[in-house]
Design a protein around this motif. Sequence first.
Motif, PDB file in Angstrom:
ATOM      1  N   ASN A  84       0.824  -1.199   0.000  1.00  0.00           N
ATOM      2  CA  ASN A  84       0.000   0.000   0.000  1.00  0.00           C
ATOM      3  C   ASN A  84       0.868   1.262   0.000  1.00  0.00           C
ATOM      4  OD1 ASN A  84      -2.623   1.508   0.384  1.00  0.00           O
ATOM      5  ND2 ASN A  84      -1.534   2.111   2.242  1.00  0.00           N
ATOM      6  N   PHE A  85       1.904   1.267   0.844  1.00  0.00           N
ATOM      7  CA  PHE A  85       2.797   2.423   0.896  1.00  0.00           C
ATOM      8  C   PHE A  85       3.432   2.666  -0.474  1.00  0.00           C
ATOM      9  CE2 PHE A  85       6.913   4.425   1.436  1.00  0.00           C
ATOM     10  CZ  PHE A  85       6.583   5.537   2.189  1.00  0.00           C
ATOM     11  N   GLU A  86       3.933   1.615  -1.091  1.00  0.00           N
ATOM     12  CA  GLU A  86       4.579   1.745  -2.396  1.00  0.00           C
ATOM     13  C   GLU A  86       3.619   2.306  -3.435  1.00  0.00           C
ATOM     14  OE1 GLU A  86       6.271  -2.084  -3.285  1.00  0.00           O
ATOM     15  OE2 GLU A  86       7.783  -1.894  -1.699  1.00  0.00           O
ATOM     16  N   GLN A  87       2.389   1.836  -3.451  1.00  0.00           N
ATOM     17  CA  GLN A  87       1.399   2.328  -4.414  1.00  0.00           C
ATOM     18  C   GLN A  87       1.044   3.788  -4.161  1.00  0.00           C
ATOM     19  OE1 GLN A  87       0.587   0.696  -7.209  1.00  0.00           O
ATOM     20  NE2 GLN A  87       2.113  -0.717  -6.401  1.00  0.00           N
ATOM     21  N   GLU A  88       0.904   4.178  -2.905  1.00  0.00           N
ATOM     22  CA  GLU A  88       0.560   5.554  -2.571  1.00  0.00           C
ATOM     23  C   GLU A  88       1.697   6.516  -2.900  1.00  0.00           C
ATOM     24  OE1 GLU A  88      -2.459   6.773  -1.634  1.00  0.00           O
ATOM     25  OE2 GLU A  88      -3.143   4.732  -2.032  1.00  0.00           O
ATOM     26  N   GLN A  96      10.520  12.298  -6.060  1.00  0.00           N
ATOM     27  CA  GLN A  96      11.319  12.036  -7.255  1.00  0.00           C
ATOM     28  C   GLN A  96      11.825  10.595  -7.260  1.00  0.00           C
ATOM     29  OE1 GLN A  96      11.954  14.513  -9.566  1.00  0.00           O
ATOM     30  NE2 GLN A  96      12.981  13.086 -10.888  1.00  0.00           N
ATOM     31  N   GLU A  97      12.249  10.116  -6.083  1.00  0.00           N
ATOM     32  CA  GLU A  97      12.786   8.770  -5.960  1.00  0.00           C
ATOM     33  C   GLU A  97      12.319   8.168  -4.643  1.00  0.00           C
ATOM     34  OE1 GLU A  97      17.102   8.665  -6.559  1.00  0.00           O
ATOM     35  OE2 GLU A  97      16.918  10.534  -7.699  1.00  0.00           O
ATOM     36  N   CYS A  98      12.152   6.846  -4.629  1.00  0.00           N
ATOM     37  CA  CYS A  98      11.764   6.135  -3.418  1.00  0.00           C
ATOM     38  C   CYS A  98      12.494   4.796  -3.403  1.00  0.00           C
ATOM     39  CB  CYS A  98      10.254   5.913  -3.373  1.00  0.00           C
ATOM     40  SG  CYS A  98       9.717   4.922  -1.961  1.00  0.00           S
ATOM     41  N   TYR A  99      13.122   4.501  -2.277  1.00  0.00           N
ATOM     42  CA  TYR A  99      13.874   3.256  -2.126  1.00  0.00           C
ATOM     43  C   TYR A  99      13.404   2.519  -0.882  1.00  0.00           C
ATOM     44  CZ  TYR A  99      16.954   5.694  -5.355  1.00  0.00           C
ATOM     45  OH  TYR A  99      17.452   6.376  -6.428  1.00  0.00           O
ATOM     46  N   HIS A 100      13.164   1.215  -1.022  1.00  0.00           N
ATOM     47  CA  HIS A 100      12.873   0.355   0.120  1.00  0.00           C
ATOM     48  C   HIS A 100      14.226  -0.054   0.686  1.00  0.00           C
ATOM     49  CE1 HIS A 100      10.248  -3.182   1.750  1.00  0.00           C
ATOM     50  NE2 HIS A 100      10.815  -2.476   2.705  1.00  0.00           N
ATOM     51  N   ALA A 102      17.083  -1.505   3.744  1.00  0.00           N
ATOM     52  CA  ALA A 102      17.389  -2.402   4.847  1.00  0.00           C
ATOM     53  C   ALA A 102      18.112  -1.558   5.887  1.00  0.00           C
ATOM     54  CB  ALA A 102      18.281  -3.553   4.385  1.00  0.00           C
ATOM     55  N   GLY A 103      17.864  -1.808   7.154  1.00  0.00           N
ATOM     56  CA  GLY A 103      18.529  -1.030   8.193  1.00  0.00           C
ATOM     57  C   GLY A 103      17.519  -0.377   9.115  1.00  0.00           C
ATOM     58  N   GLN A 104      17.863   0.801   9.631  1.00  0.00           N
ATOM     59  CA  GLN A 104      17.033   1.448  10.636  1.00  0.00           C
ATOM     60  C   GLN A 104      15.776   2.103  10.081  1.00  0.00           C
ATOM     61  OE1 GLN A 104      19.426   4.018  13.028  1.00  0.00           O
ATOM     62  NE2 GLN A 104      20.325   2.319  14.140  1.00  0.00           N
ATOM     63  N   VAL A 105      15.760   2.437   8.805  1.00  0.00           N
ATOM     64  CA  VAL A 105      14.557   3.016   8.203  1.00  0.00           C
ATOM     65  C   VAL A 105      14.053   2.080   7.110  1.00  0.00           C
ATOM     66  CG1 VAL A 105      15.210   5.395   8.737  1.00  0.00           C
ATOM     67  CG2 VAL A 105      15.798   4.428   6.517  1.00  0.00           C
ATOM     68  N   ASP A 106      12.765   2.210   6.813  1.00  0.00           N
ATOM     69  CA  ASP A 106      12.160   1.323   5.824  1.00  0.00           C
ATOM     70  C   ASP A 106      12.218   1.880   4.410  1.00  0.00           C
ATOM     71  OD1 ASP A 106      11.308  -0.728   7.675  1.00  0.00           O
ATOM     72  OD2 ASP A 106       9.910   0.780   8.438  1.00  0.00           O
ATOM     73  N   PHE A 107      12.020   3.196   4.273  1.00  0.00           N
ATOM     74  CA  PHE A 107      12.018   3.822   2.959  1.00  0.00           C
ATOM     75  C   PHE A 107      12.796   5.130   2.999  1.00  0.00           C
ATOM     76  CE2 PHE A 107       8.251   1.193   2.967  1.00  0.00           C
ATOM     77  CZ  PHE A 107       8.301   0.581   1.717  1.00  0.00           C
ATOM     78  N   LEU A 108      13.450   5.435   1.898  1.00  0.00           N
ATOM     79  CA  LEU A 108      14.129   6.710   1.733  1.00  0.00           C
ATOM     80  C   LEU A 108      13.508   7.397   0.526  1.00  0.00           C
ATOM     81  CD1 LEU A 108      16.393   8.694   2.533  1.00  0.00           C
ATOM     82  CD2 LEU A 108      17.884   7.446   0.945  1.00  0.00           C
ATOM     83  N   LEU A 109      13.001   8.614   0.743  1.00  0.00           N
ATOM     84  CA  LEU A 109      12.368   9.377  -0.317  1.00  0.00           C
ATOM     85  C   LEU A 109      13.228  10.574  -0.676  1.00  0.00           C
ATOM     86  CD1 LEU A 109       8.760   9.623   1.207  1.00  0.00           C
ATOM     87  CD2 LEU A 109       9.734   7.756  -0.143  1.00  0.00           C
ATOM     88  N   LYS A 110      13.310  10.865  -1.948  1.00  0.00           N
ATOM     89  CA  LYS A 110      13.944  12.100  -2.413  1.00  0.00           C
ATOM     90  C   LYS A 110      12.826  12.969  -2.961  1.00  0.00           C
ATOM     91  CE  LYS A 110      17.573  13.856  -5.450  1.00  0.00           C
ATOM     92  NZ  LYS A 110      18.551  13.466  -6.493  1.00  0.00           N
TER      93      LYS A 110
END
Length: 154
Positions: A84-88, A96-100, A102-110
């Motif tokens: 759902n998050f990915e679709q939204e 501009q960019e979204c990355y799933h 690994a580590g302390q955060v789930d997604f990184l958005l630019k």
Amino acid sequence: MESLDEIDKKLLRLLQQDAKLTTKELAAELGLSLSPVYERIRRLENLGVIRQYVAVLDRSRLGHPITTFCQVSMRYHDKAFIDNFEQEIKKLEEVQECYHMAGQVDFLLKIHVGSLEEYHDFVKNKLSRIENIGTLNSTFVLKEIKHELGYRIR
């Protein structure tokens, strides 16, 4: 994946520098005739090595001078919430960019916006409305030091 020869690599370097080069100009640079260059380009497109051709725009001149990296942590990590998050996120033009991750955060958005007020409005009225977001951590770019669009080709 089919391997690339030195001519393919040189062709890709040339296209990364200027995708508007004509087949004739590419052929002259590569020391080939038009037909083999055309066939190589089509083969690289069909292999998916060349995904698309785009014009690189100046985002500041288009009213988007602020770049923000937003780290998103989810409350729950089951497939339905992630999907759902990915679709939204795909619907939000500011992202501009979204990355799933690994580590302390789930997604990184630019994210590119016109002002801090616009970013605040984006977070308050768009991003925070996506279900299951736990925390957001935003960092703002002060100065862009390096921004390469092309990839290293060995």
